[in-house]
Design an enzyme around this catalytic site. Structure first.
Site, PDB file in Angstrom:
ATOM      1  N   SER A   6      50.313  17.765 -32.155  1.00 39.72           N
ATOM      2  CA  SER A   6      49.999  16.369 -32.486  1.00 39.72           C
ATOM      3  C   SER A   6      49.528  16.291 -33.927  1.00 39.72           C
ATOM      4  O   SER A   6      48.492  16.866 -34.285  1.00 39.72           O
ATOM      5  CB  SER A   6      48.900  15.850 -31.567  1.00 39.72           C
ATOM      6  OG  SER A   6      48.291  14.707 -32.149  1.00 39.72           O
ATOM      7  N   HIS A  31      54.386  15.455 -31.834  1.00 38.59           N
ATOM      8  CA  HIS A  31      53.744  14.322 -31.174  1.00 38.59           C
ATOM      9  C   HIS A  31      53.074  13.445 -32.228  1.00 38.59           C
ATOM     10  O   HIS A  31      52.268  13.936 -33.023  1.00 38.59           O
ATOM     11  CB  HIS A  31      52.707  14.860 -30.185  1.00 38.59           C
ATOM     12  CG  HIS A  31      52.042  13.856 -29.310  1.00 38.59           C
ATOM     13  ND1 HIS A  31      52.585  13.413 -28.119  1.00 38.59           N
ATOM     14  CD2 HIS A  31      50.860  13.204 -29.431  1.00 38.59           C
ATOM     15  CE1 HIS A  31      51.755  12.547 -27.551  1.00 38.59           C
ATOM     16  NE2 HIS A  31      50.697  12.405 -28.329  1.00 38.59           N
ATOM     17  N   ASP A  33      50.755  10.159 -32.816  1.00 40.38           N
ATOM     18  CA  ASP A  33      49.825   9.228 -32.171  1.00 40.38           C
ATOM     19  C   ASP A  33      49.673   7.943 -32.967  1.00 40.38           C
ATOM     20  O   ASP A  33      49.172   7.976 -34.097  1.00 40.38           O
ATOM     21  CB  ASP A  33      48.457   9.886 -32.011  1.00 40.38           C
ATOM     22  CG  ASP A  33      48.460  10.967 -30.957  1.00 40.38           C
ATOM     23  OD1 ASP A  33      48.063  12.107 -31.273  1.00 40.38           O
ATOM     24  OD2 ASP A  33      48.893  10.674 -29.828  1.00 40.38           O
ATOM     25  N   MET A  35      47.865   4.355 -33.151  1.00 39.29           N
ATOM     26  CA  MET A  35      46.700   3.628 -32.625  1.00 39.29           C
ATOM     27  C   MET A  35      46.520   2.333 -33.404  1.00 39.29           C
ATOM     28  O   MET A  35      46.610   2.333 -34.623  1.00 39.29           O
ATOM     29  CB  MET A  35      45.454   4.506 -32.759  1.00 39.29           C
ATOM     30  CG  MET A  35      45.589   5.853 -32.075  1.00 39.29           C
ATOM     31  SD  MET A  35      44.164   6.903 -32.374  1.00 39.29           S
ATOM     32  CE  MET A  35      44.649   8.381 -31.486  1.00 39.29           C
ATOM     33  N   HIS A  64      53.674   8.324 -29.445  1.00 31.48           N
ATOM     34  CA  HIS A  64      52.743   7.917 -28.389  1.00 31.48           C
ATOM     35  C   HIS A  64      52.087   6.610 -28.821  1.00 31.48           C
ATOM     36  O   HIS A  64      51.226   6.601 -29.702  1.00 31.48           O
ATOM     37  CB  HIS A  64      51.703   9.039 -28.192  1.00 31.48           C
ATOM     38  CG  HIS A  64      50.660   8.748 -27.174  1.00 31.48           C
ATOM     39  ND1 HIS A  64      49.516   9.513 -27.051  1.00 31.48           N
ATOM     40  CD2 HIS A  64      50.538   7.758 -26.252  1.00 31.48           C
ATOM     41  CE1 HIS A  64      48.763   9.001 -26.094  1.00 31.48           C
ATOM     42  NE2 HIS A  64      49.357   7.944 -25.592  1.00 31.48           N
ATOM     43  N   MET A  66      49.674   3.931 -28.522  1.00 28.98           N
ATOM     44  CA  MET A  66      48.391   3.446 -27.989  1.00 28.98           C
ATOM     45  C   MET A  66      48.103   2.110 -28.646  1.00 28.98           C
ATOM     46  O   MET A  66      47.199   1.986 -29.487  1.00 28.98           O
ATOM     47  CB  MET A  66      47.297   4.483 -28.275  1.00 28.98           C
ATOM     48  CG  MET A  66      47.438   5.743 -27.456  1.00 28.98           C
ATOM     49  SD  MET A  66      46.493   7.135 -28.129  1.00 28.98           S
ATOM     50  CE  MET A  66      47.666   7.745 -29.349  1.00 28.98           C
ATOM     51  N   MET A 135      47.037  11.613 -19.659  1.00 32.13           N
ATOM     52  CA  MET A 135      45.967  11.772 -20.649  1.00 32.13           C
ATOM     53  C   MET A 135      44.850  12.617 -20.034  1.00 32.13           C
ATOM     54  O   MET A 135      44.314  12.276 -18.978  1.00 32.13           O
ATOM     55  CB  MET A 135      45.431  10.417 -21.096  1.00 32.13           C
ATOM     56  CG  MET A 135      46.428   9.582 -21.871  1.00 32.13           C
ATOM     57  SD  MET A 135      47.080  10.424 -23.331  1.00 32.13           S
ATOM     58  CE  MET A 135      45.581  10.768 -24.252  1.00 32.13           C
ATOM     59  N   PHE A 141      41.058   9.434 -29.951  1.00 34.91           N
ATOM     60  CA  PHE A 141      40.553  10.420 -30.905  1.00 34.91           C
ATOM     61  C   PHE A 141      41.060  11.816 -30.556  1.00 34.91           C
ATOM     62  O   PHE A 141      41.301  12.119 -29.382  1.00 34.91           O
ATOM     63  CB  PHE A 141      39.022  10.432 -30.889  1.00 34.91           C
ATOM     64  CG  PHE A 141      38.419   9.095 -31.180  1.00 34.91           C
ATOM     65  CD1 PHE A 141      38.101   8.219 -30.148  1.00 34.91           C
ATOM     66  CD2 PHE A 141      38.218   8.691 -32.486  1.00 34.91           C
ATOM     67  CE1 PHE A 141      37.587   6.964 -30.409  1.00 34.91           C
ATOM     68  CE2 PHE A 141      37.692   7.438 -32.767  1.00 34.91           C
ATOM     69  CZ  PHE A 141      37.376   6.570 -31.726  1.00 34.91           C
ATOM     70  N   ASP A 173      47.942  15.574 -22.493  1.00 36.19           N
ATOM     71  CA  ASP A 173      47.547  15.242 -23.859  1.00 36.19           C
ATOM     72  C   ASP A 173      46.043  15.067 -23.981  1.00 36.19           C
ATOM     73  O   ASP A 173      45.474  14.164 -23.384  1.00 36.19           O
ATOM     74  CB  ASP A 173      48.250  13.928 -24.246  1.00 36.19           C
ATOM     75  CG  ASP A 173      48.046  13.537 -25.696  1.00 36.19           C
ATOM     76  OD1 ASP A 173      48.393  12.395 -26.036  1.00 36.19           O
ATOM     77  OD2 ASP A 173      47.557  14.374 -26.468  1.00 36.19           O
ATOM     78  N   SER A 196      44.052  19.447 -32.537  1.00 34.54           N
ATOM     79  CA  SER A 196      43.047  20.243 -33.262  1.00 34.54           C
ATOM     80  C   SER A 196      43.190  21.733 -32.990  1.00 34.54           C
ATOM     81  O   SER A 196      42.953  22.544 -33.887  1.00 34.54           O
ATOM     82  CB  SER A 196      41.636  19.755 -32.888  1.00 34.54           C
ATOM     83  OG  SER A 196      41.516  19.592 -31.503  1.00 34.54           O
TER      84      SER A 196
HETATM   85  C1  DX5 Z   1      44.415  11.109 -28.346  1.00 36.93           C
HETATM   86  C2  DX5 Z   1      45.828  11.487 -28.659  1.00 36.93           C
HETATM   87  C3  DX5 Z   1      46.088  12.969 -28.628  1.00 36.93           C
HETATM   88  C4  DX5 Z   1      45.239  13.771 -29.600  1.00 36.93           C
HETATM   89  C5  DX5 Z   1      45.154  15.209 -29.151  1.00 36.93           C
HETATM   90  O1  DX5 Z   1      44.329   9.761 -28.081  1.00 36.93           O
HETATM   91  O2  DX5 Z   1      46.735  10.838 -27.795  1.00 36.93           O
HETATM   92  O3  DX5 Z   1      47.459  13.241 -28.826  1.00 36.93           O
HETATM   93  O4  DX5 Z   1      45.736  13.685 -30.873  1.00 36.93           O
HETATM   94  O5  DX5 Z   1      44.277  15.903 -29.965  1.00 36.93           O
HETATM   95  P1  DX5 Z   1      43.481  17.174 -29.463  1.00 36.93           P
HETATM   96  O6  DX5 Z   1      44.517  18.184 -29.033  1.00 36.93           O
HETATM   97  O7  DX5 Z   1      42.707  17.600 -30.672  1.00 36.93           O
HETATM   98  O8  DX5 Z   1      42.616  16.745 -28.330  1.00 36.93           O
HETATM   99 ZN    ZN Z   2      48.821  11.497 -27.972  1.00 35.44          ZN
END
Ligand code: DX5
Ligand code: ZN
Length: 215
Positions: A6, A31, A33, A35, A64, A66, A135, A141, A173, A196
């Site tokens: 991600s 991936h 994200d 937001m 993804h 959100m 999820m 985050f 995820d 991360s």
């Molecule tokens: C959170 C995202 C994830 C996130 C995962 O809302 O959808 O994809 O980036 O990050 P880590 O692996 O650091 O939890």
């Molecule tokens: Zn995600």
């Protein structure tokens, strides 16, 4: 097991380099994200980032979404180069229509469910999607703690998917690292998103992906 780094955890000043390193180290997809500061209390990236990443990798890009109104952005992220669009069950009164629109754009459709949402909500839409994103953290985050109570639900989704007469990914995820990866695989996941754990590893992307079972 497939691995989807991600880029939310990536260093945006050198994102191309980091995506190339992940591809080199055996990533199966990237991936992305998105937001909107409304569906989740954070802002991240738009179609321009997908377009840029599209130029530096041949890996499939899964976006993804959100966002509160995913329908407003499907075309833009499809045109930017997304290969699959993941939309949330939560808050979408017309999920079936949204999924049909994604497929009409020639893209893979996936549905995401938050930690408090039961697997049973997937019953009617499962036959129309190619990915389910479970999820394992509350979205919004990176670098959050894995929610262990989601493990049995991964198993329930796996059981539902096995009733289908075709393939559907069970993807997880949030909070995926070298400790939680074996747990989710045992529970039935076949695709792991990790941010991360891959991009914030002091030893670099390749070493991090090795720790997650790649390479
Ligand atoms: C959170 C995202 C994830 C996130 C995962 O809302 O959808 O994809 O980036 O990050 P880590 O692996 O650091 O939890
Ligand atoms: Zn995600």
């Amino acid at each position: 097991m497939r691995l989807a780094p991600s880029i939310l955890a990536g260093d945006f000043a050198r994102l191309g380099e980091q995506v190339a390193a992940a591809e080199q180290a055996g990533a199966d997809r990237i991936h992305v994200d998105v937001m909107d500061g409304h569906f989740v209390p954070n802002l991240s990236m738009g179609p321009a980032v997908v377009q840029s990443v599209r130029r530096v990798t041949r890996l499939p890009l899964e976006t993804h979404l959100m966002v509160s109104d995913p329908d407003a952005f499907l075309e833009a992220f499809a045109e930017a180069g997304s290969d699959s669009l993941l939309v949330h069950w939560e808050g979408n009164a017309n999920l079936h229509r949204t999924v049909q629109r994604i497929k009409a754009l020639g893209k893979r459709a996936g549905v995401a469910i938050n930690p408090a949402t039961p697997a049973s909500v997937l019953e009617e839409i499962l036959g129309d999607v190619e990915q389910v994103l479970v999820m394992t953290v509350n979205p919004g985050f990176g670098h959050q703690h894995f929610i262990h109570t989601t493990l049995p639900k991964i198993g329930r989704v796996r059981q539902m998917v096995e009733q289908l007469d075709r393939w559907c990914d069970v993807e997880v995820d949030g909070g995926i690292d070298a400790t939680t990866a074996p747990l989710v695989i045992d529970a039935g996941a076949n695709v792991l998103v990790a941010g991360s754990a891959i991009f914030n590893d002091a030893e670099g992307v390749a070493a991090a992906m090795k720790r997650l079972g790649r390479g």
